[in-house]
Design a protein around this motif. Structure first.
Motif, PDB file in Angstrom:
ATOM      1  N   ILE A 114      -1.153 -18.001  -2.811  1.00 12.53           N
ATOM      2  CA  ILE A 114       0.277 -17.908  -3.110  1.00 12.53           C
ATOM      3  C   ILE A 114       1.105 -18.257  -1.877  1.00 12.53           C
ATOM      4  O   ILE A 114       2.127 -18.946  -1.957  1.00 12.53           O
ATOM      5  CB  ILE A 114       0.628 -16.504  -3.641  1.00 12.53           C
ATOM      6  CG1 ILE A 114       0.010 -16.295  -5.029  1.00 12.53           C
ATOM      7  CG2 ILE A 114       2.144 -16.301  -3.700  1.00 12.53           C
ATOM      8  CD1 ILE A 114       0.183 -14.902  -5.591  1.00 12.53           C
ATOM      9  N   ASN A 115       0.663 -17.824  -0.713  1.00 10.63           N
ATOM     10  CA  ASN A 115       1.404 -18.090   0.521  1.00 10.63           C
ATOM     11  C   ASN A 115       1.432 -19.569   0.886  1.00 10.63           C
ATOM     12  O   ASN A 115       2.277 -19.996   1.686  1.00 10.63           O
ATOM     13  CB  ASN A 115       0.816 -17.278   1.680  1.00 10.63           C
ATOM     14  CG  ASN A 115       1.224 -15.818   1.621  1.00 10.63           C
ATOM     15  OD1 ASN A 115       2.284 -15.481   1.090  1.00 10.63           O
ATOM     16  ND2 ASN A 115       0.386 -14.948   2.150  1.00 10.63           N
ATOM     17  N   LYS A 122       6.124 -20.169  -5.103  1.00 11.74           N
ATOM     18  CA  LYS A 122       5.682 -18.891  -4.547  1.00 11.74           C
ATOM     19  C   LYS A 122       6.463 -17.740  -5.166  1.00 11.74           C
ATOM     20  O   LYS A 122       5.889 -16.717  -5.553  1.00 11.74           O
ATOM     21  CB  LYS A 122       5.842 -18.894  -3.033  1.00 11.74           C
ATOM     22  CG  LYS A 122       5.439 -17.583  -2.374  1.00 11.74           C
ATOM     23  CD  LYS A 122       5.646 -17.635  -0.860  1.00 11.74           C
ATOM     24  CE  LYS A 122       5.293 -16.296  -0.220  1.00 11.74           C
ATOM     25  NZ  LYS A 122       5.520 -16.297   1.242  1.00 11.74           N
TER      26      LYS A 122
END
Length: 242
Positions: A114-115, A122
């Motif tokens: 996700i980062n 995101k």
């Protein structure tokens, strides 16, 4: 594209970590309304709505959603659809439901991944993860279970790509909705993507369940429609694990 009068193949453009492609969710049409098989990538509600309109249907007629597995490009619009139509019933295999409700962390959608997303995606992913405990499943699917939709479909548990991955068999059409257990790449039917399949040996073993089906056409979520000597091709793919 329609298969018979009740199976409608959607074509939805998708942008993901791996670039642009087309995915193929499915609508199953019955007198009481529509069943959607998979919902597309995060943020794709409008392309999904257009794809449904393109096959002559309206998103407001959705009655239920079958989620073949937990991956983000399959469940990405489930919350948006529920916001639009709160009474939609959700169905999924018992082995993936704990991931979809946040009881367990996703197998592949990790915080680290996700980062790496751009800011907009995101935020969407974080919002989805936050809302997972809100999901309620009307029906927990089991391997071999028969459902009445579309003249009858059978649930085939094909784990490996995820623990609760399912494919759907439509006997009346000799059709396999393979989800991510199979793909079409450069016109050929191939197995699951190794890079996205944590337990590849199990996914290949799952192919054995498909070889015994009377199938002459396959719809893959990635790659689309395939109808060239399907049973022989499934046998050949199953034998690759040996």
């Amino acid at each position: 594209m329609n298969i018979g009068t009740q199976i409608l193949i959607l074509e939805v453009p998708m942008e993901s970590f791996f670039g642009k492609s087309t995915i193929y969710p499915v609508l199953i049409k019955d007198e009481d309304g529509l069943t959607l098989v998979d919902t597309g990538m995060l943020g794709q509600l409008e392309p999904l709505r257009k794809a449904i309109s393109d096959v002559g249907e309206d998103i407001s007629r959705l009655k239920r959603i079958i989620l073949t597995h937990q991956d983000i490009d399959h469940i990405g619009n489930v919350h948006a659809l529920l916001d639009l139509l709160p009474n939609i019933a959700l169905l999924a295999h018992k082995d993936d439901i704990p991931y979809m409700t946040g009881e367990r962390p996703f197998v592949k959608l990790t915080p680290e991944r996700i980062n790496l997303m751009d800011a907009a995606l995101k935020q969407q992913a974080e919002d989805m993860v936050r809302r997972l405990p809100d999901l309620r499943f009307a029906h927990i699917l089991e391997d071999g279970e028969h459902l009445p939709y579309g003249g009858g479909i059978q649930i085939i548990h094909t784990p490996g790509h995820t623990p609760g991955h399912i494919s759907l068999y439509v006997p009346a059409q000799k059709l396999l909705l393979a989800a991510d257990e199979l793909r079409v790449v450069e016109g050929e039917l191939v197995g699951p993507a190794e890079s996205a399949t944590p337990d590849m040996p199990l996914a290949l073993k799952s192919l054995d369940k498909l070889t015994v089906l009377d199938v002459d056409k396959v719809l893959c979520y990635h790659g689309g429609y395939y109808d060239q000597n399907v049973q022989a091709r499934l046998q050949a793919l199953s034998q690759t694990k040996e």
